[in-house]
Design a protein around this motif. Sequence first.
Motif, PDB file in Angstrom:
ATOM      1  N   MET A  11      42.992  82.608  70.159  1.00  0.00           N
ATOM      2  CA  MET A  11      43.036  83.692  71.141  1.00  0.00           C
ATOM      3  C   MET A  11      42.912  83.151  72.552  1.00  0.00           C
ATOM      4  O   MET A  11      43.624  83.574  73.463  1.00  0.00           O
ATOM      5  CB  MET A  11      41.897  84.681  70.880  1.00  0.00           C
ATOM      6  CG  MET A  11      42.153  85.545  69.678  1.00  0.00           C
ATOM      7  SD  MET A  11      40.909  86.796  69.449  1.00  0.00           S
ATOM      8  CE  MET A  11      41.065  87.731  70.933  1.00  0.00           C
ATOM      9  N   ASP A  12      42.026  82.204  72.701  1.00  0.00           N
ATOM     10  CA  ASP A  12      41.772  81.659  74.020  1.00  0.00           C
ATOM     11  C   ASP A  12      43.018  80.956  74.568  1.00  0.00           C
ATOM     12  O   ASP A  12      43.483  81.226  75.660  1.00  0.00           O
ATOM     13  CB  ASP A  12      40.594  80.681  73.930  1.00  0.00           C
ATOM     14  CG  ASP A  12      40.361  79.992  75.247  1.00  0.00           C
ATOM     15  OD1 ASP A  12      40.293  78.752  75.252  1.00  0.00           O
ATOM     16  OD2 ASP A  12      40.275  80.697  76.267  1.00  0.00           O
ATOM     17  N   LEU A  13      43.602  80.088  73.750  1.00  0.00           N
ATOM     18  CA  LEU A  13      44.778  79.351  74.207  1.00  0.00           C
ATOM     19  C   LEU A  13      45.966  80.277  74.434  1.00  0.00           C
ATOM     20  O   LEU A  13      46.804  80.037  75.286  1.00  0.00           O
ATOM     21  CB  LEU A  13      45.177  78.290  73.178  1.00  0.00           C
ATOM     22  CG  LEU A  13      44.559  76.902  73.338  1.00  0.00           C
ATOM     23  CD1 LEU A  13      45.202  75.940  72.356  1.00  0.00           C
ATOM     24  CD2 LEU A  13      44.740  76.384  74.745  1.00  0.00           C
ATOM     25  N   GLY A  14      46.016  81.324  73.634  1.00  0.00           N
ATOM     26  CA  GLY A  14      47.178  82.192  73.728  1.00  0.00           C
ATOM     27  C   GLY A  14      47.005  83.348  74.695  1.00  0.00           C
ATOM     28  O   GLY A  14      47.877  84.197  74.800  1.00  0.00           O
ATOM     29  N   ALA A  15      45.890  83.374  75.402  1.00  0.00           N
ATOM     30  CA  ALA A  15      45.596  84.470  76.334  1.00  0.00           C
ATOM     31  C   ALA A  15      45.666  85.819  75.633  1.00  0.00           C
ATOM     32  O   ALA A  15      46.143  86.802  76.189  1.00  0.00           O
ATOM     33  CB  ALA A  15      46.540  84.441  77.535  1.00  0.00           C
ATOM     34  N   LEU A  16      45.212  85.853  74.394  1.00  0.00           N
ATOM     35  CA  LEU A  16      45.130  87.133  73.687  1.00  0.00           C
ATOM     36  C   LEU A  16      43.727  87.690  73.904  1.00  0.00           C
ATOM     37  O   LEU A  16      42.760  86.939  73.926  1.00  0.00           O
ATOM     38  CB  LEU A  16      45.339  86.940  72.175  1.00  0.00           C
ATOM     39  CG  LEU A  16      46.726  86.536  71.709  1.00  0.00           C
ATOM     40  CD1 LEU A  16      46.712  86.222  70.229  1.00  0.00           C
ATOM     41  CD2 LEU A  16      47.730  87.634  71.993  1.00  0.00           C
ATOM     42  N   THR A  17      43.664  88.992  74.083  1.00  0.00           N
ATOM     43  CA  THR A  17      42.322  89.568  74.234  1.00  0.00           C
ATOM     44  C   THR A  17      42.059  90.581  73.144  1.00  0.00           C
ATOM     45  O   THR A  17      42.974  91.224  72.632  1.00  0.00           O
ATOM     46  CB  THR A  17      42.176  90.269  75.593  1.00  0.00           C
ATOM     47  OG1 THR A  17      43.259  91.185  75.731  1.00  0.00           O
ATOM     48  CG2 THR A  17      42.204  89.278  76.733  1.00  0.00           C
ATOM     49  N   LEU A  18      40.786  90.708  72.841  1.00  0.00           N
ATOM     50  CA  LEU A  18      40.381  91.676  71.831  1.00  0.00           C
ATOM     51  C   LEU A  18      40.204  93.005  72.541  1.00  0.00           C
ATOM     52  O   LEU A  18      39.338  93.144  73.394  1.00  0.00           O
ATOM     53  CB  LEU A  18      39.055  91.211  71.218  1.00  0.00           C
ATOM     54  CG  LEU A  18      38.711  91.689  69.819  1.00  0.00           C
ATOM     55  CD1 LEU A  18      39.798  91.290  68.840  1.00  0.00           C
ATOM     56  CD2 LEU A  18      37.388  91.067  69.393  1.00  0.00           C
ATOM     57  N   LYS A  19      41.053  93.961  72.209  1.00  0.00           N
ATOM     58  CA  LYS A  19      40.974  95.229  72.920  1.00  0.00           C
ATOM     59  C   LYS A  19      39.836  96.079  72.389  1.00  0.00           C
ATOM     60  O   LYS A  19      39.226  96.848  73.113  1.00  0.00           O
ATOM     61  CB  LYS A  19      42.286  96.002  72.759  1.00  0.00           C
ATOM     62  CG  LYS A  19      43.472  95.255  73.358  1.00  0.00           C
ATOM     63  CD  LYS A  19      44.337  96.163  74.157  1.00  0.00           C
ATOM     64  CE  LYS A  19      44.376  95.662  75.567  1.00  0.00           C
ATOM     65  NZ  LYS A  19      45.468  96.242  76.315  1.00  0.00           N
ATOM     66  N   SER A  20      39.590  95.989  71.114  1.00  0.00           N
ATOM     67  CA  SER A  20      38.441  96.705  70.535  1.00  0.00           C
ATOM     68  C   SER A  20      38.059  96.019  69.241  1.00  0.00           C
ATOM     69  O   SER A  20      38.867  95.324  68.614  1.00  0.00           O
ATOM     70  CB  SER A  20      38.801  98.173  70.290  1.00  0.00           C
ATOM     71  OG  SER A  20      39.920  98.271  69.453  1.00  0.00           O
TER      72      SER A  20
END
Lengths: 229, 1195
Positions: B102-111
Amino acid sequence: MSIILQTNNLAKTYNPGTPAQVEALKPTTLGIRQGLFTAIIGRSGSGKSTLLHLLGALDRPSAGTIILGSQDVFSLNDRDLAIVRRQKVGFVFQAYNLLLEYTARENILLPLNLDGRDAPKDRFDQIIDLLGIRDRLDHYPNQLSGGEQQRVAIARALVTAPDILLADEPTGNLDSKTGDQVMRLLRDSAKALNQTLIIVTHDPGITAMADVLITLDSGNVVSIKDRTA
Amino acid sequence: MRLSRLVRLGLQGRKKDTRLLITVLTLCFLFITLSNIVLSSIRYSKEEQQIARHGRFQAIAFEVDEEARAAYHSVAPQSADSLILGQTQRHGLLGTIDRAYMDLGALTLKSGRLPQAANEIVLTQTALEALADKKQVGDSIQVVLDLGYVGDKAIPITMKQFGLSDELYQLSQQSITQQDHAAFELAYTMRRDESVYFFNIEMPQLKDLSPQEYEQEFNTWFYANPDTFGLSDIGVGRREPFHEDGLTLVLHHRVNGFKLSGARWGDRQGEEIILNILYERILVAGEYTIVGVVSAYSDQWVKGDFALPEAFVSPTAADAIRRMVSQAEDDHPDIPRYLPRSISLLYAPDLTADALFDEALQKAGDRRQTSYQINDLGVFDSTGTSTISLGNFEGIDELTGKTRQVYFQVQGSLANISYDQAVYAAPLTLLTEGGLRLPGLLPIPLQPVTPDNAREMTSLPLQSNTYAYPLEDDAGGTLQRLLPGLMSLLTFIAVLQIFLTQLRRRAKRLALLKALGATQGQVAAMLLMEAGMLVLVALPVGTALGLLLSFGAVEVLKAFQGEDSVRLFWPVMPLIKALLLGALAVFIGVLLPLVQAVRIPLSGAFEAPAPAPRRFKSSGAQKKVTYNRMVWRNALSNPGRSLLGFVLAVLIILSPLATLFLGFHSFSNYRVEVLDKARPDYVLTMPYGMNIRVLNDHRDRLLAQVPGLASVQPWLFGDHVGIQISDQAFEAGPILQWYQQYGGAEFGLIGAEAASAITKTDFGFQQGGMVIHIDPELELSEEEMQAMASAETLTQEKMDVLPTGGAMTLEELQARYPDFNVEPPQPKVEEVRQVSYPQVVYTALWALDPELALLPRLIKDLDAGQVDEEAFKKGEQVILVVPRYRVDQNDLVLSHHPRDKGSFMEDAAIQPGDRLTLHTEVVQLAGDSKSSMNNGTEVTVAGILYDYSLPGVWPLSDTSRSYLLIGSQRLLAHAYPQAESRMTAYQARYHRLAVKVFYPYSYGQTQFMVTLANDANPESADIAMQNFARENALDIKTYRTANQALRSLAVNSALLIAMLGCAVFLIALVILSSSLQSAVQQEKKRFGILQSMGVTRDTLLGGQSRYGLVIGLLAVLAANLLLAMLIVIVTALSLPNGVSLLPQLRFITLRGYPLLAHILICLGFILFSALMHAWPLRTIARQTAIANILDTNAS
């Protein structure tokens, strides 16, 4: 002989109010008689050049007035004063002060041109011949000797037919022979043209020729000797 | 006295000179600092944004097996992996996820949170919203993983290939009776007598058959007869489910074989003979609880042709799935091992993105030898899906080396491949790995991957993250590299000029120093020390000021481009380097003056003797001297100084003018691509024409669903409209002559578009040399497609597979296809190309919105003709858009763009009042010929637009077809439905049904041009638009970011140009005013002499002002001339072929140039120049004559 130029408590102080204050001329009241050759003498620093510059309206006094004819010279505005300089006063500097980019002829005619006047041909010829510079007319100042340059400067001063001719040590940069020549020319032409001649000098030869002798010391007039009387 | 003290006192004594130098140097360092900071802020902000948006990873690798994973990790230790389990039925690709990914891919946890237990799942926003029923965190869903075919072989499946086994053949042979032969002969004869003319079958007499032919015919009939030795296909799918651990695994396989049908098999009747088992798919299903939602990828990740996981499970869950699949593999040895592969995000902070890509490519090993491009029409990718479903590719015969056509059809992850009358089933992955081996053919060749083409291959499983780390530098980067150099150059020139000027005045004093005993070395050291001291003061001050101003500059950028667009960034190392370069420039600038100073002769004769004044041609005659003439004479007698002043004046006016032009020019791309066309933020496309009801409904829903939309403009258009023009028209007009050259067929220029249109809307099915176009959306089965083919090409075999299982009688045929004509056979059509009418021009017909809101605008812009709104609405009148064009070698280059107005010629072939016939491209089968015309609609050309001068009409300003028609929607509807009656009955039935549901036209497209309001939130609008597109099966193209990018680029360039212009302007101004100041000072004595001769103050000032005015005017002229030259050179260098210079200048380079501002600047400068020249004189003019002559201070 009437008084053509009258000073009243004329004084000049440089850098007033500062430690470098110099009272070059203390309040002086005197009158210059028309048609005469007046010499102003004194040691260096006596204020003679200062007096001359004021008389020629080349400088402004710190106090006092000068009446030329019937006019208070320094009450005139800039323009009228300039006209006075153009028409009434001719000045010869010690350092000639010719404009280098003009020929002798052009330098001589400059003041007339600036006044919008043409030189009456005979007058021009008269002056040129008097000063003996006809064959040098198309030369530039840097092609003329010191004496020739001074003569051109004199011609310039004369060509406007001023009432008063002022000269500041005109022979200062010339050798004695030439100096004598120039001096005689000045005196003769002034006489011939009925001009009032005022010369600052410390040359005894010149002093001997003068009609009136004003001596200055430390900004004060210490004596006025009138030889015509 | 120490030298340094001497230098310092000297600097202090020469106050004015020193002040000038410090001012100029401070300005230089200020601009060096400012420009560096602004440039870096722009660049790094952009990089930051790109990384935040597109991920920090530098490269992404798909299909990574264990070995490759280890290799990648050795190159990029900070990589993160997602193990891909496979494609799910409704939730996209399934993989694992962790924090690093997630960090490398700039993905965020929305909920919610990440999955941990075996029954937990996390979906992306996209996947969540794509669910039919609305789910949220806490709900549970059923996930079905479809692993597709897991085999590694191509398996022949044609029944005929195998034939009967010997045993069975013997059995059947024994049962053949004489009666069988008789029955056969009867059936054969009957068929002969009842031959269906439509199919034009030439059936030979039995007696004419050779023994082998007879046998073949007999066998075909015999074994196909259900009462005898029939064989029926038992290729049925079977399932084997088993359950464990909350998961269900279902194994689908196909059994290839046949069943013995027909009583003559005796007690073997009903027996199944299995030839082979084809394992089709493995499905793994499970219940998962949604524990979290992750942000959508949308188009933020670079991924080439690969899919990204939309659903994530924990490693525990992944293990459970793999265990199950292994179990299935163990139980069924025929199934080869299925090894899931991962997606790796590669990141190595100490490598550049390029370097990492190259290294990873090395390490990728043989994975990169994967071939994907099989034929021109499409690709297979290694995840087992294909972009095309039907086609051919070429194989090479092993023995003869000749090419053989291999025909394929894709179903799911399997391809059915046939050639040589054999049919094989093969997994798509096989076609892409190591080459497909078919009997008799050489392996299908692979496209090799080289480092050069690796970067462009979207099908390579290693992709460089070019979104976050763009390969090429934009103009900003070039400017950043050039800027320090330019500023240093400026500094150098300034320092050189000032020092040289000052040196002339100092010459006497320096000579004096030498006379007093200073050595050359000491003089040199003094000058260097001076430079050093000046830098010591100017550098910190200039840098500090630059730092302060950079805050302001960044605020200006933010005002233009939004709060978050730029962040202030101080580039320490580059700034230090640039400042050092500037300081170095100072020292280099001092070098020449230093050399001169060192060489000053002791006589001090360096005091340049009054230059011999120019000889003016005043030969004796007295020329009147006025003060004006005196001023000029004086200027000309000092040519060096006067020239320098003039050059500086030119620089001062040139810099704002050049800045104005270059700043204007940096917006030209943005203007041309976005503003002029009013390119929308989004374009939604439906590949068919919508009926009005649905169109308006879509528009309304779009406006309601997406926040912040400013406008939605719908367009309908029909492609492949043929317009037929009267013959005379071909005599005139190059365009029509061009058409004639191409025989009225697909026009060369629109050929490419037509080709793509064919690919898009038609599928070419080649049968016996004729091309038959069929709409793939109709989804006819293969049998039905073949039934429509020309009778000539139907063979006995194909007749066999018709639904009735045998030959069709005429009645049966007519019953099935009522519209079929029954005619005697027609002569064969020689042409391979589709039949087309001559003198027809193919183009598109655009229909205005239902309310005709745009019509008044179009009418206003007509170049010829007049439109009657009612007639237009009825469909009787059209507007013709004739593009302008120019001839470039043998090509016609077309353009609708208004900027090309001057370059192109108009075509006068069609005039208002001319009548056109519109033909629409429709398939018509009659006999065995195909025609593609509709006896169309007649319209009158009411108005003509020669180019699109109207911004905001996006689709028309962007297409560059030949003639284009604009009509009403009624006309469009009228032009197309005629097609209906030409379709086959089946097609017609389908078509009528479809019309009721969604569209009245069989061809054409619908486009919605969507623009965002200024205050809308772009990110949420993007997502909302994409959701809308997905929900409504629309294609979406987002231009918003591209528009934005062009604008940013323009603003940034303009700002930098402004900075540079400012720097040059200020520095030149400072130098010039100081030059003028010192010039006047030098002339003081002269002014005094003139004063003594009675020149008034007004005259002095007036003369100087007039001089300044003239210089200003000349400088303006010179600057404009230089600028004009620059513009001409730049334009000439980028001139396209066939365009002449003047039109290009007028209509492209200078279009919209702010001429008024330009003129005002010039005028302002002229006045300013007068002021600048007179200003230094005012003190002198106020002093007395003698004060000036003697050069004392005013009293």
